[in-house]
Enzyme design. Structure first.
Site, mmCIF file in Angstrom:
data_model
loop_
_atom_site.group_PDB
_atom_site.id
_atom_site.type_symbol
_atom_site.label_atom_id
_atom_site.label_comp_id
_atom_site.label_asym_id
_atom_site.label_seq_id
_atom_site.Cartn_x
_atom_site.Cartn_y
_atom_site.Cartn_z
ATOM 1 N N LYS A 1 -6.675 3.359 -3.277
ATOM 2 C CA LYS A 1 -7.398 3.329 -2.006
ATOM 3 C C LYS A 1 -7.472 5.002 -1.628
ATOM 4 O O LYS A 1 -6.632 5.633 -2.029
ATOM 5 C CB LYS A 1 -6.080 2.735 -1.434
ATOM 6 C CG LYS A 1 -6.257 2.566 0.321
ATOM 7 C CD LYS A 1 -5.286 1.810 0.890
ATOM 8 C CE LYS A 1 -5.305 1.732 2.377
ATOM 9 N NZ LYS A 1 -4.201 1.192 3.197
ATOM 10 N N LYS B 1 -10.256 0.456 -2.754
ATOM 11 C CA LYS B 1 -10.093 0.028 -1.123
ATOM 12 C C LYS B 1 -10.384 1.304 -0.268
ATOM 13 O O LYS B 1 -9.581 2.171 -0.408
ATOM 14 C CB LYS B 1 -8.732 -0.473 -0.848
ATOM 15 C CG LYS B 1 -8.614 -0.890 0.677
ATOM 16 C CD LYS B 1 -7.388 -1.466 1.034
ATOM 17 C CE LYS B 1 -6.786 -1.310 2.514
ATOM 18 N NZ LYS B 1 -5.522 -1.823 2.790
ATOM 19 N N ASP C 1 0.966 -1.203 -0.151
ATOM 20 C CA ASP C 1 0.086 0.014 0.092
ATOM 21 C C ASP C 1 0.936 1.275 -0.076
ATOM 22 O O ASP C 1 1.551 1.759 1.082
ATOM 23 C CB ASP C 1 -0.793 -0.049 1.351
ATOM 24 C CG ASP C 1 -1.912 -1.067 1.168
ATOM 25 O OD1 ASP C 1 -1.593 -2.195 0.429
ATOM 26 O OD2 ASP C 1 -3.037 -0.859 1.817
#
Lengths: 323, 527
Positions: free
Chosen positions: A223, A259, A160
């Site tokens: 995300k 996400k 991430d």
């Protein structure tokens, strides 16, 4: 235990060349986004369907600990919870004795990756690591790329990354593209989730543009947040990013996941986001290949709600194992 | 590899329709017009004597009662008209409730009106029905609704149950002979009509000689205008809302040529994601057997062309304009010929936003067809002038009048500029009104002197209208004729003959000062 692997029928996003005209003129009207979110809030999930939805939320969850006081023991406990998120009687009541649900991934800081990899060995649950100077992303690029390579080398299957917000706030799109593309290259076989830190970007137009650039640069998943910004995942921001995913798919023919992270705390939040995914992008985006929920406290709320739905118990935290 | 995961399904979430089913099963004897009038008049006598504050209280009680019965009303609309319950619950009932609350607030400010109001116009739906009925009830009138729809009957029943005098709200059949019988009744002092422009024109002609007041809510299509700098997803969402069945009367889509293919693709995708099903189910967007008709998309090249397309034919009653450019959006709004314009939004309503054309006291139409044609031509050029340019020319007119009439003229012109409303309805949503020239107005002054003439003519001219003045020959008329010599010819036409003319080119006929007409512009905003 079933092993969840990435669905090979959905090829990874390879990214594209940098196309300024794919996003420069796109507009996002915040009031209209708000109206659509309000429309979606009127969907009603029948009580008998709710356990299936809540179980799916668990199966899409990146169970996360990202705190300064994380230790090996804390990470091991989290991993145990990730493998058996629900009390055995609830697993039975769900009819999932033969394939008990587990979370999609465990998400930790790079230094915790070795502990998590060891704890999850054989479970089929991938370890996700934040990287690139999380959460602010303001360390030198060389250090950010080295951090990715370290986490991958230690066994993280998902990375991430955070984007460099200044590039968005000053509309330096080419620089943003180059950095994210370099990060994608550093990830190698590991899947890359690009955190836009939407709470720092402030406008939905910025969110849309940053999302398009990150996808062109090869993000597998976009995300919303690190969980550390003033404002984390919201439904309007999420809807804007889903529309960007749809636009990118129409332009490039490639598929990108989503996400939301930070701010999803209750079972009702989980249902609201799953509804959004179902309505805006469809079935494939209600499954862990293309949908993840970044959360630390959400699981407890879902367990209590499931307990109530399946056994009639009053929502009581001490009836469940601590994550 | 196929996915091991099941499809997430909402499951069935129907509203309770038992009460609605038994209501529909009940026999509904429609009373004859005479019987309905007698019952409503008897109830209205008591209602008019009720203190306005108490009338307001009763109307608010009715609003609360409607909120409590929202599920019943939604089920009724679903069973009778295949309207999905979500639409009634989220839009229709809140709009009806807002109208009742608004006119309850107004009740103490309204002069009590005698007699009964007739509500004409079928198929307008609950929200439009309540918007037509509420002002009459607030003013102390009884109401006769010409509608065979179960919804009208249900509303009458709710009014009685909420504590309004029994019989105050009546429903009768809606066939032409019933309508004519209603219009012939002296007890009917006001007519409220919702329907297409052509029928409203015919009705206006018929009412002109009767002295009944009238208000018209025109029905017609909504125009969606999508500029090239619009949020296309948002505009598509608006189009989907307009295409859903409900209270709309069709939609025309105008999209800038450069973005039309993308808009079209997104719209087809959006419509494919509508949930078809049982209208009683809370998650149904569209009854399974009702197909949304996807209209052709007409593309335009420039903002000018968008306005021209939208204004032809001139039957649109509302427009939804999409552009992130403030200048484009406002300019489009100012030039559209329709009562309501939503900027970056759709289907916003508020009772305080004028959407109704009022005819307080219909006057006579003292013109020949030739005079009317000349007046129409003059008015088109006059309305195109900037308000300041019109004011300058009217100041010349005022300067040529005797002192008292001149002072009056200046006051009227200043007051004309000050009308209009603006409100913040919710954070991120405002509306404001723009003065909207109506066209050629036939005006009968309230008094024959020069001041009467000035009062009748000046506000209408300042707002960009032309006037056909019904005024007998005399000193006052001569004085005004001389003063008006500076104005473009045919902007004021004088006539003494009385000819009733139901002509589409005539925007209205009034006794006294014609009311100003406003266009409501809604603007939604946020970052």
């Amino acid at each position: 235990m079933t092993v969840h692997t990435h669905d090979e029928s959905i090829p990874r996003n390879t990214g594209t060349a940098f196309h300024q005209n794919w996003f420069a003129r796109a507009q996002v009207n915040a009031a209209a986004v708000g109206s659509r979110v309000a429309d979606l809030s009127r969907r009603r999930i029948a009580r008998e369907q709710e356990p299936l939805w809540l179980t799916r939320a668990i199966e899409c969850m990146d169970l996360t600990t990202l705190a300064g006081d994380d230790t090996r023991g804390r990470v091991e406990r989290l991993c145990a919870k990730a493998m058996s998120p629900l009390r055995p009687d609830l697993v039975l009541a769900l009819g999932r004795r033969d394939n008990p649900p587990h979370v999609a991934a465990v998400c930790v800081y790079p230094a915790m990756v070795p502990h998590a990899v060891k704890a999850l060995a054989g479970s089929g649950i991938p370890v996700a690591s934040v990287a690139t100077g999380f959460p602010a992303g303001l360390t030198p690029l060389s250090a950010r790329l080295a951090e990715i390579r370290y986490a991958v080398a230690e066994g993280a299957a998902e990375i991430d990354i955070v984007i460099f917000r200044e590039h968005v706030l000053t509309q330096n799109w080419q620089a943003l593209y180059d950095e994210v593309a370099a990060m994608r290259e550093a990830c190698g076989a590991a899947h890359m989730k690009a955190i836009l830190a939407t709470g720092d970007l402030r406008t939905l137009r910025n969110v849309h543009r940053a999302a398009m650039v990150a996808m062109m640069a090869g993000a597998d998943v976009i995300k919303t947040s690190t969980g550390k910004e003033e404002v984390n995942a919201t439904l309007p921001v999420s809807l804007t990013m889903l529309r960007a995913i749809r636009d990118y798919q129409a332009l490039s023919g490639q598929t990108v996941g989503f996400k939301p992270a930070g701010g999803l705390r209750t079972a009702a939040d989980a249902l609201a986001w799953l509804t959004l995914m179902k309505e805006e992008l469809g079935k494939a985006w209600t499954e862990p290949d293309l949908f993840r929920i970044g959360a630390s406290s959400l699981l407890a709320s879902i367990e209590q709600r499931l307990d109530h739905l399946l056994t009639g118990a009053a929502p009581t935290p001490h009836r469940h194992t601590l994550a | 590899m196929s996915s091991p995961f099941a499809t997430l399904d909402y499951g069935s979430a129907p509203v309770n329709a038992e009460a609605a089913r038994s209501f529909l099963a009940q026999a509904a004897p429609q009373p004859a017009v005479a019987a309905a009038q007698k019952a409503a008049s008897a109830a209205a006598t008591a209602w008019r004597k009720t203190a306005p504050a108490l009338r307001a209280q009763r109307l608010r009680a009715l609003a609360r009662h409607m909120e409590q019965k929202a599920g019943f009303l939604a089920a009724l609309a679903a069973l009778d008209g295949k309207v999905p319950v979500a639409s009634t619950l989220a839009q229709v009932v809140p709009r009806a409730v807002a109208a009742l609350d608004h006119f309850a607030d107004q009740a103490p400010l309204l002069a009590g009106a005698p007699g009964l109001a007739a509500v004409l116009g079928e198929g307008a739906g609950l929200a439009a029905l309540v918007e037509a009925v509420a002002p009459a009830l607030a003013a102390g009138q009884g109401v006769v609704i010409a509608s065979a729809a179960p919804m009208a009957r249900a509303f009458a029943a709710l009014a009685a149950a909420a504590g309004l005098p029994g019989g105050l709200v009546q429903t009768v059949k809606n066939d032409p002979s019933t309508e004519q019988a209603l219009l012939a009744l002296a007890a009917i002092t006001h007519v409220s009509f919702t329907g297409p422009r052509a029928k409203s024109l015919a009705l206006r002609g018929q009412l002109a000689a009767t002295g009944k007041t009238a208000s018209f809510t025109l029905s017609g299509p909504t125009v969606l205008i999508v500029h090239d700098d619009a949020d296309l997803d948002a505009a598509v969402e608006a189009a989907a809302h307009l295409l859903w069945p409900g209270e709309g009367h069709g939609v025309r889509l105008h999209v800038q040529e450069g973005v039309a293919p993308r808009f079209s693709g997104k719209l087809v995708n959006r419509l494919s994601r509508l949930r078809l099903g049982d209208p009683l189910d809370a998650n149904t967007d569209l009854a399974a057997d009702v197909k949304p008709v996807l209209p052709d998309i007409t593309s335009f090249r420039t903002p000018d062309e968008a306005v021209q397309l939208a204004n032809h034919p001139g039957d649109a009653v509302a427009a939804s304009v999409w552009s992130e450019n403030l200048s484009f959006a406002l300019d489009t709004a100012a030039r559209l010929r329709c009562a309501t314009v939503w900027l970056n939004g759709v289907n916003h309503h508020a009772p305080a936003a004028p959407a109704v054309q009022h005819f307080p006291r219909p006057g006579k139409n003292p013109a020949t067809a030739e005079m009317l044609a000349a007046a129409v031509k003059a008015q088109t050029a006059w309305a195109a002038l900037a308000p300041a340019a019109r004011a300058e020319k009217l100041a010349h007119l005022a300067a040529s009048l005797p002192a008292r009439a001149a002072g009056l003229a200046h006051r009227l012109m200043a007051a004309g500029d000050a009308t209009g409303v603006s409100r913040r309805v919710q954070p991120g949503l405002v509306f404001f009104t723009l003065p909207d020239p109506q066209g050629v107005l036939a005006v009968t002054p309230a008094s024959p002197g020069l001041e009467g003439l000035v009062t009748a003519v000046l506000p209408a001219l300042a707002a960009g209208n032309a006037v056909l003045l019904h005024s007998p020959e005399g000193a006052a008329r001569r004085a005004l004729e001389v003063a008006a010599a500076h104005l473009p010819p045919a902007l004021i036409s004088f006539a003494s003959a009385e000819k009733i003319l139901a002509d589409e080119r005539l925007a209205g006929s009034f006794a006294g000062t014609p009311p100003a007409r406003h266009k409501t512009v809604w603007a939604a905003f946020g970052t």
